[in-house]
Design an enzyme around this catalytic site. Sequence first.
Site, PDB file in Angstrom:
ATOM      1  N   CYS A 104       0.849  -1.187   0.000  1.00 34.80           N
ATOM      2  CA  CYS A 104       0.000   0.000   0.000  1.00 34.80           C
ATOM      3  C   CYS A 104       0.893   1.249   0.000  1.00 34.80           C
ATOM      4  O   CYS A 104       1.722   1.419  -0.894  1.00 34.80           O
ATOM      5  CB  CYS A 104      -0.950  -0.054   1.183  1.00 34.80           C
ATOM      6  SG  CYS A 104      -2.276   1.168   1.158  1.00 34.80           S
ATOM      7  N   ASP A 122      -8.307  -3.878  -7.575  1.00 39.42           N
ATOM      8  CA  ASP A 122      -7.895  -2.865  -6.609  1.00 39.42           C
ATOM      9  C   ASP A 122      -8.481  -1.511  -7.011  1.00 39.42           C
ATOM     10  O   ASP A 122      -8.093  -0.938  -8.025  1.00 39.42           O
ATOM     11  CB  ASP A 122      -6.368  -2.787  -6.566  1.00 39.42           C
ATOM     12  CG  ASP A 122      -5.842  -1.894  -5.449  1.00 39.42           C
ATOM     13  OD1 ASP A 122      -6.602  -1.045  -4.946  1.00 39.42           O
ATOM     14  OD2 ASP A 122      -4.663  -2.055  -5.084  1.00 39.42           O
ATOM     15  N   HIS A 129      -7.361  -4.881  -3.242  1.00 37.32           N
ATOM     16  CA  HIS A 129      -6.358  -4.186  -2.457  1.00 37.32           C
ATOM     17  C   HIS A 129      -6.130  -4.936  -1.142  1.00 37.32           C
ATOM     18  O   HIS A 129      -7.045  -5.546  -0.594  1.00 37.32           O
ATOM     19  CB  HIS A 129      -6.839  -2.756  -2.163  1.00 37.32           C
ATOM     20  CG  HIS A 129      -5.788  -1.872  -1.582  1.00 37.32           C
ATOM     21  ND1 HIS A 129      -4.717  -1.407  -2.301  1.00 37.32           N
ATOM     22  CD2 HIS A 129      -5.641  -1.364  -0.329  1.00 37.32           C
ATOM     23  CE1 HIS A 129      -3.962  -0.642  -1.536  1.00 37.32           C
ATOM     24  NE2 HIS A 129      -4.503  -0.603  -0.327  1.00 37.32           N
TER      25      HIS A 129
END
Length: 292
Positions: free
Chosen positions: A149, A211, A242
């Site tokens: 991330c 995502d 994600h």
Amino acid sequence: MLITKTYYDIPTKLDPNGRPIRIFVIAPNVPAYPNAKFPGVVCFSEIYQVTGPVERFAGQIASHGYVVACPSIYHEFEGPEALPYDTEGTDKGNKYKIEKELAAYDEDATLAIDLLCSLKNCNGRIAGLSPLSTYRTYSLTTCAATGMCLGGHLAFRAAFDPRVRASFCWFATDIHSATLGKGKNDNSLVRVRNGDLKGKGELVMVFGKQDTHVPREGRDLIRKTLEDANVTATFLEVQAQHAFIRDEESKGRWDAALTRSLVGVMMEVFERTVGRDMGERVDDGTKIEHVC
């Protein structure tokens, strides 16, 4: 391989409050070989700092024979404790992400690499200087970086450091939109276009096609920019959402089997690029040496 965990509080220059950064270090533990040395990896966290999932992820790397440094990236705003995976923690993490200076993110990465250089259980092929180290000369720099991330973006930026020979970036956010840091105007792709990754280490980008943080247009932009700049890069798009490697509070997105497969890819990259002493690196016939 067994592992141990400790931490170091390192002074920073760019923290306006003068607070140190805490860097957790997870390392192999081989009691019968007290002088064993291993390559280093910097593992950057998501917006919640070094949580249980991040620590376990770093532990997997360490148990393969690497000293792993995990910096607490929000030392300007919080203590080293992890933010909770709830609404308040998410709001704080996203708020801090765009309040922290871009240069401060880069300083954190430099300090983490410098710390690895200073540790007696690192193999000494990481060149750098830290307040804990002495001057030494080595012919090769070997350090790797990874992160998820926000940490994927930080691992991407760590690749600009010539000491980093491989960066494995998991669903890196904000690269395509150039919105990392204070002012939401980072220069990550600009630096790639300027050639700052050419001739550097190997880069691997992993994204889930589902995502929503990095849409197809964003992934295409990152891929094209890397290819146009002739960066040594591998671009992987998988059927995942994600945070699919997070084994806790992943909102139903954790894919353990896919994670296991891709961790295997990551370890192959690390073993090939930093896990072995390959001697001096040669570019265009010129030997490169770094002094620390």
